[in-house]
Scaffold this motif. Structure first.
Motif, PDB file in Angstrom:
ATOM      1  N   HIS A 172       0.822  -1.219   0.000  1.00 40.66           N
ATOM      2  CA  HIS A 172       0.000   0.000   0.000  1.00 40.66           C
ATOM      3  C   HIS A 172       0.859   1.273   0.000  1.00 40.66           C
ATOM      4  N   SER A 185       2.388   6.067   4.706  1.00 41.32           N
ATOM      5  CA  SER A 185       3.385   7.067   5.113  1.00 41.32           C
ATOM      6  C   SER A 185       4.800   6.672   4.682  1.00 41.32           C
ATOM      7  N   SER A 186       5.144   5.405   4.892  1.00 45.58           N
ATOM      8  CA  SER A 186       6.506   4.964   4.548  1.00 45.58           C
ATOM      9  C   SER A 186       6.713   5.105   3.043  1.00 45.58           C
ATOM     10  N   THR A 239       6.617   0.169  10.509  1.00 48.67           N
ATOM     11  CA  THR A 239       7.043  -0.583  11.698  1.00 48.67           C
ATOM     12  C   THR A 239       5.865  -1.445  12.141  1.00 48.67           C
ATOM     13  N   THR A 253       8.253   4.258   9.271  1.00 50.25           N
ATOM     14  CA  THR A 253       7.391   5.081  10.118  1.00 50.25           C
ATOM     15  C   THR A 253       6.678   4.171  11.112  1.00 50.25           C
ATOM     16  N   GLY A 293       4.019   5.115  17.026  1.00 47.29           N
ATOM     17  CA  GLY A 293       4.689   5.566  18.247  1.00 47.29           C
ATOM     18  C   GLY A 293       6.150   5.150  18.245  1.00 47.29           C
TER      19      GLY A 293
HETATM   20  C1  LIG Z   1       0.407  -5.007  12.192  1.00 48.22           C
HETATM   21  C2  LIG Z   1       0.756  -3.643  12.694  1.00 48.22           C
HETATM   22  C3  LIG Z   1       1.729  -3.527  13.668  1.00 48.22           C
HETATM   23  C4  LIG Z   1       2.107  -2.264  14.123  1.00 48.22           C
HETATM   24  N1  LIG Z   1       3.091  -2.163  15.065  1.00 48.22           N
HETATM   25  C5  LIG Z   1       3.464  -0.954  15.508  1.00 48.22           C
HETATM   26  C6  LIG Z   1       4.513  -0.838  16.471  1.00 48.22           C
HETATM   27  O1  LIG Z   1       5.125  -1.797  16.908  1.00 48.22           O
HETATM   28  N2  LIG Z   1       4.828   0.401  16.916  1.00 48.22           N
HETATM   29  C7  LIG Z   1       4.159   1.521  16.476  1.00 48.22           C
HETATM   30  O2  LIG Z   1       4.473   2.601  16.929  1.00 48.22           O
HETATM   31  N3  LIG Z   1       3.215   1.446  15.510  1.00 48.22           N
HETATM   32  C8  LIG Z   1       2.859   0.228  15.007  1.00 48.22           C
HETATM   33  N4  LIG Z   1       1.901   0.147  14.031  1.00 48.22           N
HETATM   34  C9  LIG Z   1       1.438   1.380  13.374  1.00 48.22           C
HETATM   35  C10 LIG Z   1       2.263   1.657  12.086  1.00 48.22           C
HETATM   36  O3  LIG Z   1       3.630   1.442  12.300  1.00 48.22           O
HETATM   37  C11 LIG Z   1       2.123   3.110  11.622  1.00 48.22           C
HETATM   38  O4  LIG Z   1       0.783   3.454  11.412  1.00 48.22           O
HETATM   39  C12 LIG Z   1       2.938   3.325  10.349  1.00 48.22           C
HETATM   40  O5  LIG Z   1       3.115   4.709  10.149  1.00 48.22           O
HETATM   41  C13 LIG Z   1       2.282   2.709   9.145  1.00 48.22           C
HETATM   42  O6  LIG Z   1       3.069   2.985   8.007  1.00 48.22           O
HETATM   43  P1  LIG Z   1       2.471   2.939   6.538  1.00 48.22           P
HETATM   44  O7  LIG Z   1       1.498   4.092   6.434  1.00 48.22           O
HETATM   45  O8  LIG Z   1       3.629   3.090   5.650  1.00 48.22           O
HETATM   46  O9  LIG Z   1       1.781   1.625   6.410  1.00 48.22           O
HETATM   47  C14 LIG Z   1       1.495  -1.089  13.583  1.00 48.22           C
HETATM   48  C15 LIG Z   1       0.512  -1.229  12.611  1.00 48.22           C
HETATM   49  C16 LIG Z   1       0.139  -2.485  12.154  1.00 48.22           C
HETATM   50  C17 LIG Z   1      -0.920  -2.601  11.086  1.00 48.22           C
END
Ligand SMILES: Cc1cc2nc3c(=O)[nH]c(=O)nc-3n(C[C@H](O)[C@H](O)[C@H](O)COP(=O)(O)O)c2cc1C
Length: 234
Positions: free
Chosen positions: A11, A14-15, A83, A122, A125
């Motif tokens: 998808h 953000s990353s 992440t 990204t 948290g």
């Molecule tokens: C399966 C899953 C695991 C996640 N684990 C963490 C985590 O360990 N720490 C955190 O801060 N956010 C966590 N998140 C939130 C995502 O890291 C965060 O929304 C990120 O910016 C998503 O990036 P993207 O938009 O590129 O998918 C998690 C989200 C999902 C769906």
């Protein structure tokens, strides 16, 4: 600058957007090649060790080869991953497993020692540093001498939700890194890479390997002249 982006997700969140923004600043559209995981390599390593005999024997060689050929001809590699549970995404980890033969203990590719790489993650948290480390460890063992990282805690679940002030900070960090990347023409191979390379060279420089499943590793180092004075960074 010819750039390959490997996204550890299908998808465009953000990353993805941060990786793409960096690439857009440093390369023209036709210099950028993008891969999405698992879309472009939808497999897990089977642990069959066929790659030890020959890379072409990996059951997933055809898909891997497309990505590796693009990597070979690129100057800059960008890796992005959300992440997930304090680590890189599972598809990114799977990609790392599927390229383990490129690690210095086995058959590092000479061209890796000339590359620049950026790893981006990204998190809502916490955990970007661990997610990034999963990938930088791999790139180090591939022999890549210049590895930069961008990790952002975005307090959001999507790119659209990120606050304007956070986006400004991200933009600033991208600009700073972009300027650094443009300045580095030929990355310098550091002491740690040379040390590990030489350690692995001592391990592989053993004729007894010729009659074992690691024979291809021996011949790879031999044929590259690395048991003699040649080095992949010279
Ligand atoms: C399966 C899953 C695991 C996640 N684990 C963490 C985590 O360990 N720490 C955190 O801060 N956010 C966590 N998140 C939130 C995502 O890291 C965060 O929304 C990120 O910016 C998503 O990036 P993207 O938009 O590129 O998918 C998690 C989200 C999902 C769906």
């Amino acid at each position: 600058m010819k750039t390959v982006i490997i996204h550890g997700q299908n998808h465009k969140g953000s990353s993805y957007n941060i990786g793409r923004a960096l690439a857009n600043k440093i390369a023209t559209e036709n210099e950028i090649t993008e891969f999405f995981l698992p879309r472009d390599l939808n497999h897990f390593c089977l642990g069959c060790y066929k790659c030890l005999e020959s890379e072409t024997k990996c059951p997933f060689y055809d898909e891997k080869h497309v990505i590796e050929s693009a990597i070979e001809s690129a100057e800059l590699l960008i890796f992005t991953t959300p992440t997930y549970c304090m680590r890189a995404s599972a598809p990114m980890k799977s990609f790392i497993d599927l390229t383990f033969i490129n690690w210095m203990p086995h058959r590092p590719k000479a061209y890796m020692f000339q590359k620049k790489a950026v790893v981006i993650s990204t998190a809502a948290g916490a955990g970007t540093s661990k997610a990034i480390k999963d990938i930088t460890t791999c790139l180090f063992y591939w022999g890549i001498p210049y590895i930069k990282t961008l990790g952002f805690s975005i307090q959001a679940m999507s790119w659209q939700e990120i606050s304007a002030s956070k986006k400004q900070k991200i933009e600033k960090a991208i600009d700073k890194l972009c300027n650094e990347l443009k300045k580095v023409k030929k990355p310098k191979v550091g002491f740690r890479t040379k040390f590990i390379f030489n350690l692995m060279r001592m391990n592989v420089n053993n004729k007894e390997l010729i009659s074992t499943p690691l024979a291809s590793d021996y011949w790879h180092w031999h044929n590259n002249g690395w048991f003699d004075k040649k080095r992949p960074w010279l």
